[in-house]
Design an enzyme around this catalytic site. Structure first.
Site, PDB file in Angstrom:
ATOM      1  CB  ALA A 328      -0.922  -0.009   1.210  1.00 54.60           C
ATOM      2  N   PRO A 329       0.513   2.252  -0.798  1.00 54.51           N
ATOM      3  CG  PRO A 329      -0.220   3.379  -2.691  1.00 54.51           C
ATOM      4  CD  PRO A 329      -0.590   2.262  -1.769  1.00 54.51           C
ATOM      5  N   GLY A 330       2.176   5.035   0.848  1.00 52.72           N
ATOM      6  CA  GLY A 330       2.183   5.769   2.114  1.00 52.72           C
ATOM      7  C   GLY A 330       3.324   5.329   3.004  1.00 52.72           C
ATOM      8  NE  ARG A 332       6.636  -0.273   2.446  1.00 46.94           N
ATOM      9  CZ  ARG A 332       6.466   0.347   1.285  1.00 46.94           C
ATOM     10  NH1 ARG A 332       5.713   1.426   1.221  1.00 46.94           N
ATOM     11  NH2 ARG A 332       7.045  -0.100   0.180  1.00 46.94           N
ATOM     12  N   GLY A 333       4.101   1.125   8.142  1.00 50.21           N
ATOM     13  CA  GLY A 333       3.821   1.018   9.562  1.00 50.21           C
ATOM     14  C   GLY A 333       4.835   0.136  10.263  1.00 50.21           C
ATOM     15  CE  LYS A 349      -4.332  -1.711   9.162  1.00 51.51           C
ATOM     16  NZ  LYS A 349      -5.091  -0.650   9.912  1.00 51.51           N
ATOM     17  CG  ASP A 384     -16.720  -3.326  11.038  1.00 53.07           C
ATOM     18  OD1 ASP A 384     -16.044  -3.788  11.990  1.00 53.07           O
ATOM     19  OD2 ASP A 384     -17.714  -3.906  10.567  1.00 53.07           O
TER      20      ASP A 384
END
EC number: 2.7.11.5
Length: 613
Positions: A328-330, A332-333, A349, A384
């Protein structure tokens, strides 16, 4: 079906099918009992009781699946039943569902029990319901003609609307008295007239309302539609307890966008008594045609059915698309590996195997946080999630960079296997699926001045509504919030959330000397669950445009007193009012005489009604 049995000769097959259906019927009986309790607790104003039965209901399904599985193992040694008998079990089950009022739910329950008993390699078309076997069209509640799925009313003319809406309200037989029902009906008629203006009344002009109330938070909703000629208009009337303690009609919602907000994936599930749930879904799809059936089932508290339909829709999309899953773009977690399919509006996720500093958590703790969100009132500000185990994806559809991400950060969460078609598959052992949104940090960086202003207002409102609902987000960086396609800010990163009542809200201590004052490090003691609102400025106000908008609209955000006031009210047992529509839509604000009659108690405002999550 391959090797279709010519003769249903096994008594064990029938007994197993009957046992499984008995398990489902018990589940749905208990499910409906919660809706009956919701009406009583709403009438009594027992808000904590409503919250409790809402939380309890979420566990009902898995409890009944476990219970049925144990019975089948103990009485029939289900794990060792031969394949031919399993095929007969399914056919007997279909026969038992012929006149059932919830066949689609019962089929999903059958799948859940089967997949609990059998290894996933046995999850084939012969044993489970990959597609519905029983039609849900035109199922009628013949056993109780006094409780049809919906009731039809015929005002005859504009002049007859007041009597019509009065009958609508009375037919729900609420035991609590209304403060002034005639006044409120007058407001409903006035609002309807204002909305439709000079619309010509057609001969078929009528009002339909579903026969059961929809309970959520501190409101009960009448849900219906208005038919005029060849046009259909949605209708929702929320009933609340007014300042006097008596019931009032809070507003009337007549726009599709307002209904979409009401049934948004960011809200908790309704409690509603349904003899024939598929008929309710059909009715709701008529007034919200853009809403997927999976989301409607989920919003009605039938989240397992929603999950089942979502997966069928997902497989259908995979079959008719060719793009690849990508990271996913953005940003990184640290906790989650997030990937997406560009052509599909969701993100996937997966909890990583290890978490670098400063994260201190575990896989089980992260899962418990997501479960907390599932059970809590999401007040329109938390997305949700759908949770799946052992999901097989075609390996050819995974981008090479995504496979490397898995092998580097979550190797224990994947395995490789051959599919039934001989192709290679990657099996993800545990995954959460959420609606894809624009990360708020990207929205604020790339947006116009007007969009930045809007995003900051929404962010502040979102956090304030969350803490009013006893949720402290934990990591409040903008990247952990998303903007829905219609501009509503929603929180979606749950690994650090806490109950606000478990947190210690503190002022930053005054420095004792010049060394402490000039220090770039935190020089005071910080204990677990300590919150220092003054320090939020550091990571929220770095951008000039964001800072200006934030201080204009949410200057109190950095004041510990604001946070403490919410905590104090929660500890005192106060349950806040949350409305899925703009406060300006409420009769107490919309009509001045309503405001003077009922008072104007301050409530959290979810933002403009045009926004749809």
């Amino acid at each position: 079906m391959s090797h279709f049995p010519k003769l249903l000769s096994s008594q064990i097959a029938f007994d197993v099918a009957r046992t499984m259906l008995d398990g489902f019927d018990k589940h749905y009986r208990l499910f409906r009992e919660v809706s009956h309790q919701a009406k009583l607790k709403f009438e009594a104003g027992d808000w904590h009781g409503l919250q409790q039965i809402q939380r309890d209901r979420i566990a009902f399904y898995n409890e009944r699946v476990r219970e049925s599985s144990v019975i089948l193992e103990d009485e029939y040694d289900a794990e060792n039943i031969e394949d031919e008998i399993w095929q007969q079990i399914k056919l007997h089950y279909i026969g038992l569902l012929t006149n059932h009022h919830q066949p689609e739910l019962a089929e999903t329950f059958f799948n859940s029990v089967c997949t609990r008993i059998l290894h996933r390699s046995y999850f084939n078309n012969d044993f489970i319901f990959v597609r519905p076997a029983i039609s849900t069209e035109y199922i009628e509640n013949e056993e109780s003609p006094t409780r049809p799925t919906f009731r039809a009313y015929y005002p005859g003319s504009r002049e007859g609307m007041a009597a019509c809406f009065e009958r609508v309200v009375h037919n729900f037989q609420l035991e609590s008295p209304f403060e002034d029902l005639q006044r409120d009906i007058g407001y409903v008629v006035r609002a309807v007239s204002e909305h439709f203006g000079d619309l010509r009344i057609a001969p078929n002009f009528q009002v339909h309302t579903l026969s059961s109330l929809f309970f959520r938070n501190k409101s009960a909703f009448i849900i219906g539609r208005i038919l005029n000629g060849d046009r259909t208009f949605p209708l929702a009337i929320p009933i609340v307890h007014g300042p006097s303690g008596k019931l009032t009609l809070d507003t009337v919602l007549l726009k599709k966008e307002q209904l979409l907000i009401l049934f948004s994936f960011t809200h908790s599930y309704f409690m509603v008594d349904m003899e024939i749930p598929s008929a309710y879904v059909t009715f709701l799809r008529d007034i919200m045609p853009r809403k997927p059936r999976a989301e409607i089932y989920t919003s009605l508290g039938l989240q397992k059915q929603g999950k089942n339909l979502f997966y069928r829709d997902f497989l259908h999309h995979l079959q008719h698309s060719s793009d690849k899953f990508i990271v996913a773009p953005g940003i990184r977690g640290l906790v989650m590996l997030v990937f997406t399919l560009p052509s599909y509006p969701y993100v996937f996720k997966v909890i990583k195997d290890f978490f670098p500093a400063p994260k201190e958590t575990t896989r089980e703790l992260v899962k418990s946080k997501y479960q907390l969100v599932k059970q809590h009132d999401r007040v329109g500000r938390m997305a949700d999630t759908l949770e799946y185990s052992d999901v097989a994806f075609p390996l050819s559809r995974f981008d090479e960079a995504l496979v490397r991400e898995f092998e580097q950060h979550a190797p224990s969460m994947i395995e490789y296997q051959r599919g039934k078609d001989g192709g290679e598959e990657i099996v993800v052992r545990h995954v959460y699926i959420e609606r894809r949104m624009t990360p708020l940090n990207i929205y604020l960086t790339e947006g116009t001045d007007e969009q930045v202003e809007h995003g900051v207002i929404e962010y502040g409102n979102a956090v304030k509504e969350l803490i009013a609902a006893n949720i402290f987000p934990g990591d409040m960086l903008y990247k952990n919030f998303g903007v829905t396609r219609h501009g509503r800010v929603v929180f979606y990163d749950y690994d650090e959330i806490e109950y606000l009542t478990d947190c210690n809200i503190r002022d930053v201590p005054q420095p004792r000397n010049e060394e402490e004052e000039m220090s770039g490090e935190v020089w005071y003691t910080v204990r677990p669950h300590d919150i220092f609102p003054e320090t939020f400025r550091t990571f929220l106000l770095g951008d000039t445009r964001v800072r200006a908008a934030f201080l204009r609209h949410h200057a109190d955000f950095f004041d510990p007193a604001m946070w403490q006031s919410h905590k104090d009210r929660l500890l005192a047992g106060h349950v806040h009012d949350f409305f899925a529509y703009h406060s300006s839509e409420r009769f107490i604000h919309r009509y001045s005489e309503a405001g003077s009659a009922q008072g104007t108690a301050a409530v959290p405002d979810p933002g403009p009604a045009r926004r749809v999550a």
